[in-house]
Design a protein around this motif. Structure first.
Motif, mmCIF file in Angstrom:
data_model
loop_
_atom_site.group_PDB
_atom_site.id
_atom_site.type_symbol
_atom_site.label_atom_id
_atom_site.label_comp_id
_atom_site.label_asym_id
_atom_site.label_seq_id
_atom_site.Cartn_x
_atom_site.Cartn_y
_atom_site.Cartn_z
ATOM 1 N N ASN A 259 0.816 -1.216 0.000
ATOM 2 C CA ASN A 259 0.000 0.000 0.000
ATOM 3 C C ASN A 259 0.852 1.269 0.000
ATOM 4 O OD1 ASN A 259 1.039 -0.175 2.570
ATOM 5 N ND2 ASN A 259 -0.919 -0.362 3.620
ATOM 6 N N ALA A 297 3.047 13.763 0.512
ATOM 7 C CA ALA A 297 1.609 13.712 0.184
ATOM 8 C C ALA A 297 1.021 12.360 0.565
ATOM 9 C CB ALA A 297 1.413 13.988 -1.303
ATOM 10 N N TRP A 298 1.765 11.287 0.307
ATOM 11 C CA TRP A 298 1.297 9.945 0.673
ATOM 12 C C TRP A 298 1.234 9.784 2.193
ATOM 13 C CZ3 TRP A 298 4.335 6.244 3.245
ATOM 14 C CH2 TRP A 298 3.770 4.973 3.349
ATOM 15 N N ASP A 300 0.760 12.117 4.350
ATOM 16 C CA ASP A 300 -0.376 12.920 4.804
ATOM 17 C C ASP A 300 -1.662 12.099 4.765
ATOM 18 O OD1 ASP A 300 -1.684 15.231 5.697
ATOM 19 O OD2 ASP A 300 -2.108 15.899 3.658
ATOM 20 N N GLN A 301 -1.879 11.367 3.693
ATOM 21 C CA GLN A 301 -3.071 10.524 3.568
ATOM 22 C C GLN A 301 -3.054 9.382 4.579
ATOM 23 O OE1 GLN A 301 -3.027 9.299 -0.554
ATOM 24 N NE2 GLN A 301 -4.059 11.165 -1.243
ATOM 25 N N ALA A 302 -1.883 8.752 4.743
ATOM 26 C CA ALA A 302 -1.792 7.611 5.665
ATOM 27 C C ALA A 302 -2.053 8.031 7.101
ATOM 28 C CB ALA A 302 -0.418 6.956 5.541
ATOM 29 N N ALA A 304 -3.753 10.902 8.022
ATOM 30 C CA ALA A 304 -5.078 11.518 8.135
ATOM 31 C C ALA A 304 -6.159 10.475 8.384
ATOM 32 C CB ALA A 304 -5.395 12.314 6.876
ATOM 33 N N SER A 305 -5.972 9.267 7.860
ATOM 34 C CA SER A 305 -6.982 8.217 8.017
ATOM 35 C C SER A 305 -6.761 7.359 9.252
ATOM 36 C CB SER A 305 -6.986 7.315 6.772
ATOM 37 O OG SER A 305 -5.719 6.675 6.609
ATOM 38 N N ASN A 306 -5.808 7.739 10.107
ATOM 39 C CA ASN A 306 -5.497 6.943 11.290
ATOM 40 C C ASN A 306 -6.607 7.048 12.335
ATOM 41 O OD1 ASN A 306 -4.272 5.531 13.371
ATOM 42 N ND2 ASN A 306 -2.925 7.227 13.962
ATOM 43 N N VAL A 338 4.285 17.485 7.736
ATOM 44 C CA VAL A 338 3.188 16.507 7.778
ATOM 45 C C VAL A 338 3.192 15.781 9.117
ATOM 46 C CG1 VAL A 338 2.219 14.449 6.687
ATOM 47 C CG2 VAL A 338 3.297 16.229 5.280
ATOM 48 N N HIS A 342 0.013 16.132 11.940
ATOM 49 C CA HIS A 342 -0.790 15.014 12.444
ATOM 50 C C HIS A 342 -0.358 14.570 13.843
ATOM 51 C CE1 HIS A 342 -3.068 14.484 8.745
ATOM 52 N NE2 HIS A 342 -1.944 14.628 8.070
#
Length: 460
Positions: A259, A297-298, A300-302, A304-306, A338, A342
């Protein structure tokens, strides 16, 4: 005759004693020589692949409560072998196992042609002990035990290792054993890159020694490594076409989640283990291959969804280097904002072969080293980090229990070197609580130079 015999005996004893003393003095006078990086003599096939499965290692999948993945090696005659798995029982007859067919990839090294296999196991029950084994050529491995992750609210223990890299069997083995003795309940092991040194035509021997040094750990815990710069190599070295390329061992040695970032698919990934999200980034790719912005950027997504209370970023190169002359600017420029956005709890790092914890969290930045190569601290590190250490092999034990994370760094002999708690106070945020009791004094290198005559290092 009796007198003459006594004189002769005394003379003989004196000669033997003088000879023994001379030998001892000669041994003491002989300069100490550095030992080679592996114990394998030139021309010896110590780690040649065979029909028996070896280099067996379990790694986490994205949801560690419902599965894990396994990688192993055999000779090239074995293709698409099986993994068998069953709920572990007290009887040797544990029932009919489930069978999973592995995928296989070829790799030719100085030890011959091998096939590396991967099996992904899904559909498991959380917090359950499973017995599993893998197939070779008309043979099987031992049955191994691995427990899946429990629910988020349950306590979790993990082990974090810095660089192992050099002289793995000779000097990493003892640290791994001490870590498992201090954390017998650990379920997860994190490695901060440079597992081997690489190069000199001994890549495969070094990987063989890494597995020998880690003994039962890779089949008792799930292993999550970050790639280091020594997992890469210089292709077309000393030519205009020179470039840094991921080594052939990394993609086949571990069965890691798929992933990651598209530009660093095999070296970046994330997974959830109970109440912790672990995100692995590739510092070498960020610094040398220009992927720092894309990784940010990746990441940030990983993050943010934690959905979990805790988060860890695992990487090789430090954001704040404790070694003189290293300054990883792209990491701080692109990825650090980032991490702070978070509110990541821990950034676990390696690369610089010393110990150092940045004084100003959050997050908590740690650099550590497990293996034999030891560097020296910069003056800036001594000003900005506490505690610090040179000339010290270490392992770290992290225990998560509800709102409290307990961190301990211990030396190769198990002595406590650094300890703190992170306590989640809800709306008040997380607070760092130092634990100064029972720590040993700061360790510094006392050698003027290494056995190879390098003054910029302490040991190699």
């Amino acid at each position: 005759m009796k007198y003459a015999g006594n004189v002769g005996m005394k003379w003989l004893l004196a000669v033997l004693l003088l000879g023994s003393c001379a030998t001892t003095l000669a041994q003491e006078a002989a300069p100490r020589q550095p030992e080679p990086n592996t114990r394998v003599p030139h021309g010896v096939l110590r780690y040649a692949p065979s029909g028996f499965p070896d280099r067996i290692v379990a790694s986490p999948v994205q949801d560690a409560g419902t599965g894990f993945a396994v990688a192993w090696r055999t000779d090239a005659k074995v293709d698409a072998p099986l993994l068998e798995i069953v709920v572990a029982g007290d009887s040797p007859d544990m029932g009919e196992p489930r069978r999973i067919t592995a995928t296989s990839a070829a790799l030719k090294t100085e030890n011959g042609s091998a096939h590396h296999h991967r099996a992904d196991v899904d559909g498991l029950q959380p917090d359950t002990l499973y017995a599993w084994r893998v197939q070779g050529d008309r043979t099987w491995s031992a049955w191994h035990h691995t427990r899946t992750a429990a629910k988020a609210s349950d306590p979790l223990t993990l082990i974090y290792f810095g660089d192992t890299q050099n002289k793995n069997v000779s000097l990493t083995t003892r640290v791994v054993r001490e870590a498992m003795r201090h954390a017998p309940d650990a379920r997860l092991a994190l490695y901060a890159g440079d597992l081997v040194s690489g190069g000199d035509g001994e890549d495969d021997n070094e990987w063989g020694e890494w597995f020998e040094a880690n003994e039962v750990l890779p089949t008792s815990l799930v292993v999550a490594p970050a790639p280091g710069n020594h997992e890469y190599f210089e292709e077309f070295e000393d030519t205009p076409q020179e470039r840094r390329v991921l080594g052939a061992h990394w993609p086949v040695t571990f069965a890691l989640p798929g992933n990651g970032l598209a530009k660093a698919k095999r070296t970046t990934y994330w997974f959830d283990y109970q109440d912790v999200r672990v995100v692995v980034i590739d510092g070498t790719s960020a610094l040398d291959l220009g992927t720092a912005k894309a990784q940010a950027a990746w990441l940030d997504q990983a993050l943010a969804s934690n959905p979990h209370r805790w988060s860890i970023v695992l990487t090789h190169q430090p954001f704040f280097s404790p070694r003189e002359g290293r300054d990883n600017v792209p990491l701080r420029k692109h990825l650090l904002p980032v991490i702070r956005k978070h509110k990541v709890d821990l950034v676990l790092q390696g690369h610089d072969h010393v110990y150092g914890r940045l004084k100003s969290p959050p997050p908590v930045f740690v650099v550590s080293v497990t293996g034999a190569k030891q560097y020296r601290l910069s003056d800036e590190a001594r000003r900005t980090m506490r505690p610090v250490a040179e000339d010290t092999q270490l392992f770290q034990v992290l225990r998560f229990d509800g709102p409290r994370l307990r961190y301990e760094a211990r030396t190769a002999t198990g002595r406590l070197y650094d300890a703190f708690d992170l306590v989640d106070g809800g709306e008040r945020g997380k607070q760092l609580v130092e634990r100064d009791e029972d720590r040993i004094d700061e360790r510094a290198c006392t050698r003027a130079e290494t056995l190879k005559g390098r003054a910029d290092r302490c040991w190699e």
